[in-house]
Write an enzyme that holds these catalytic residues in place. Structure first.
Site, short mmCIF file in Angstrom:
data_model
loop_
_atom_site.label_atom_id
_atom_site.label_comp_id
_atom_site.label_asym_id
_atom_site.label_seq_id
_atom_site.Cartn_x
_atom_site.Cartn_y
_atom_site.Cartn_z
N HIS A 66 -41.35 9.09 72.01
CA HIS A 66 -41.36 7.95 72.31
C HIS A 66 -41.27 7.24 73.03
O HIS A 66 -41.43 7.65 74.34
CB HIS A 66 -40.09 7.67 72.00
CG HIS A 66 -38.73 8.42 70.42
ND1 HIS A 66 -38.36 7.74 69.28
CD2 HIS A 66 -38.81 10.17 70.69
CE1 HIS A 66 -38.76 9.64 68.75
NE2 HIS A 66 -38.36 9.93 69.05
N TYR B 78 -40.21 19.54 65.10
CA TYR B 78 -38.45 19.63 64.84
C TYR B 78 -37.63 19.39 63.52
O TYR B 78 -39.07 18.58 62.61
CB TYR B 78 -37.83 19.62 65.55
CG TYR B 78 -37.33 17.86 66.32
CD1 TYR B 78 -36.42 17.21 65.41
CD2 TYR B 78 -37.81 17.47 66.82
CE1 TYR B 78 -36.84 15.69 65.07
CE2 TYR B 78 -38.44 15.97 67.15
CZ TYR B 78 -37.28 14.91 66.43
OH TYR B 78 -37.54 13.91 66.70
N TYR C 116 -34.48 18.82 71.78
CA TYR C 116 -33.63 17.57 73.02
C TYR C 116 -32.62 17.35 74.00
O TYR C 116 -31.72 18.52 72.97
CB TYR C 116 -33.70 16.14 72.21
CG TYR C 116 -34.28 15.22 71.32
CD1 TYR C 116 -35.53 14.55 72.57
CD2 TYR C 116 -34.93 14.94 70.05
CE1 TYR C 116 -36.25 13.98 71.90
CE2 TYR C 116 -36.12 14.55 69.80
CZ TYR C 116 -36.93 13.90 70.22
OH TYR C 116 -37.81 13.01 70.03
N ARG D 155 -40.65 16.47 61.57
CA ARG D 155 -41.20 15.37 62.36
C ARG D 155 -42.51 15.81 63.04
O ARG D 155 -42.08 17.31 63.38
CB ARG D 155 -40.41 14.79 63.69
CG ARG D 155 -39.05 14.30 63.26
CD ARG D 155 -39.26 13.02 62.82
NE ARG D 155 -40.06 12.45 62.67
CZ ARG D 155 -40.39 10.64 63.84
NH1 ARG D 155 -39.76 11.46 64.62
NH2 ARG D 155 -41.94 10.47 63.31
N HIS E 144 -43.90 13.89 68.94
CA HIS E 144 -44.38 12.89 68.64
C HIS E 144 -43.87 13.07 70.39
O HIS E 144 -42.46 12.96 71.11
CB HIS E 144 -43.47 11.87 68.06
CG HIS E 144 -42.49 11.79 67.63
ND1 HIS E 144 -41.10 13.53 66.93
CD2 HIS E 144 -41.18 12.03 67.94
CE1 HIS E 144 -40.80 13.38 67.25
NE2 HIS E 144 -39.91 12.21 67.69
#
Ligand SMILES: [Fe+2]
Lengths: 242, 206
Positions: free
Chosen positions: A162, A147, A108, A157, A160
């Site tokens: 959000h 990640y 991120y 995770r 995905h």
């Protein structure tokens, strides 16, 4: 004349419970008292209104919205598209959809993310758009990477995106996550598994949509979102008491 | 088998996670991408009414401030009108009534400047005391939490408010009342939100 009335009650057995010890962060952040059930008033059936003056045309193109001129984000090029509907199956036009995600390596762009995968200099990781008059939206982006995260020692995770959606009322406000068909990490994820009903989890998995791919260019996934619906009443609408 | 009802099910909620800022407040995540971020203009300079600041902490079940929360506020204007087509009446230019704020990464403090809302209609002819509707999301919160902020100096209206009065446990009602402070002529309402434990804030299923 039919008037829109209250929203259907939210199905709290369909949504994840506040407390789930397998998602450790929820333990200290989950209310222990029961929620107080509130019949809708004007405070709940209204909500913010957004227009094209609030956003820019390119905000929904994550491959280019943070890229230097002539460059683009690295990763598998995807279209994420679908409709925003209510529980009555009616499209929700002109509603704001905002997304955020990791880059193709699972990193991120955030000062709190220290994962060793590199930042992509041409990828910001957020986008936003308004649905059209048919409730339809689309984004172009790269498929995010999986990640690791600190929960149990070895949790990853699934890929995905959000997603934040408004609808027309504060009662409809929703944040969720979109997963991708075929990812073996979905079934192993403690955050996914906060949702008790497997049928509800399936609703968060976007299928590959070959019909919407652009040949030799971009692959597509379809993700429909359903917000709360509301009753129509033949009777006087007394929500405001007048 | 009876006919099937053809309703759809609401999309299930998932936590906003620790990186919610990227999507909803990218400047706070550390980068500048949009021409204009959303949620900073709840009540522009032209909005009528008493200027106030609302601030507080979100505190978890261990007593620690939560430092990665995002809050959204939704309120009526000083005349008690929501900026929405379903609420009869128009609001003044520059009043939006919706704001978005994050907690400070170091201290967990949040705050925003707005105008004090007026009373709004309740159900069946009742009147709701002035309040700000809040929606709270964060890592570890699986479904966004709804609460309401009421004002300490509206004791009479609060005592008649149908929502406050619906809370069976009278000692919990005070968790919804923001404390008023005036320093150097600036009005600040303090509203700490306790997610869990002693004096847990009342949250609503709306
Ligand atoms: Fe994430």
């Amino acid at each position: 004349m039919l008037k829109p009335g209250e929203f259907y009650q939210r199905d709290r057995e369909w949504h994840p419970p506040a407390y789930d010890p397998n998602y450790k962060t929820s333990v200290a952040r989950s209310p222990r008292q029961a929620l107080i059930s509130l019949e809708n008033t004007v405070s709940e059936i209204t909500g913010p209104v957004f227009g094209h003056g609030d956003i820019d045309a390119g905000d929904n193109d994550l491959i280019y919205n943070y890229a230097k001129p002539g460059e683009s984000a690295i990763g598998e090029r995807i279209i994420l598209h679908g409709r925003v509907l209510d529980e009555n199956g009616r499209p929700l036009p002109h509603t704001l959809v905002e997304i955020w995600q990791a880059n193709a390596g699972g990193r991120y762009r955030h000062k709190k993310d220290t994962y060793l995968a590199p930042i992509d200099p041409n990828f910001g990781g957020c986008g936003r758009t308004l649905t059209d008059e048919n409730g339809y939206y689309y984004f172009r982006t790269v498929k995010p990477g999986a990640y690791p995260w600190r929960n149990w020692v070895n949790n990853w995770r699934p890929a995905h995106i959000h997603m934040s959606i408004f609808g027309t009322a504060f009662a409809q406000r929703l944040i969720t996550q979109c997963y991708f068909e075929g990812d073996p990490l979905i079934a192993k994820c403690p955050i996914v598994n906060t949702i008790p009903d497997p049928a509800a989890i399936d609703r968060l998995i976007a299928p590959l949509d070959l019909n919407a791919t652009i040949p030799l260019d971009t692959i597509a996934y379809k993700f429909d979102v359903v917000l709360r619906g509301r009753r129509s009443t033949l009777f006087e609408n007394r929500l405001e008491g007048n | 088998m009876p006919q099937s009802l053809d309703y759809l099910k609401e999309t299930p909620s998932q936590t906003a996670g620790p990186y919610v800022h990227i999507g909803l407040a990218p400047g706070a995540a550390g980068f500048d991408i949009y021409g204009q971020e959303l949620g900073w203009d709840i009540a522009g300079p032209n909005a009528q009414g008493e200027r106030i600041r609302v601030e507080g902490l979100v505190i978890d079940g261990t007593g620690s401030p939560v430092k990665d929360v995002l809050l959204e506020a939704w309120q009526a204007n000083a005349a008690g009108i929501y900026a929405h087509p379903e609420h009869a009446g128009a609001v003044e230019d520059g009043f939006r009534g919706w704001g978005r704020v994050i907690t400070d990464f170091a201290t967990g403090e949040w705050g925003f400047d707005t105008v004090k809302p007026g009373s709004v209609p309740g159900r069946n002819g009742t009147v709701q005391a002035p309040h700000i509707n809040l929606w709270i999301v964060a890592r570890g919160i699986n479904v966004g939490l709804n609460t309401r902020l009421y004002f300490e100096d509206e004791a009479e209206a609060n005592a008649a408010d149908p929502v406050i009065n619906m809370i069976e446990w009278e000692n919990r009602r005070q968790t919804l009342i923001a404390r008023r402070n005036e320093t150097d002529g600036k009005v600040v309402y303090r509203f700490d939100i306790r997610l869990q434990g002693e004096n847990e804030t009342v949250f609503f299923d709306i």
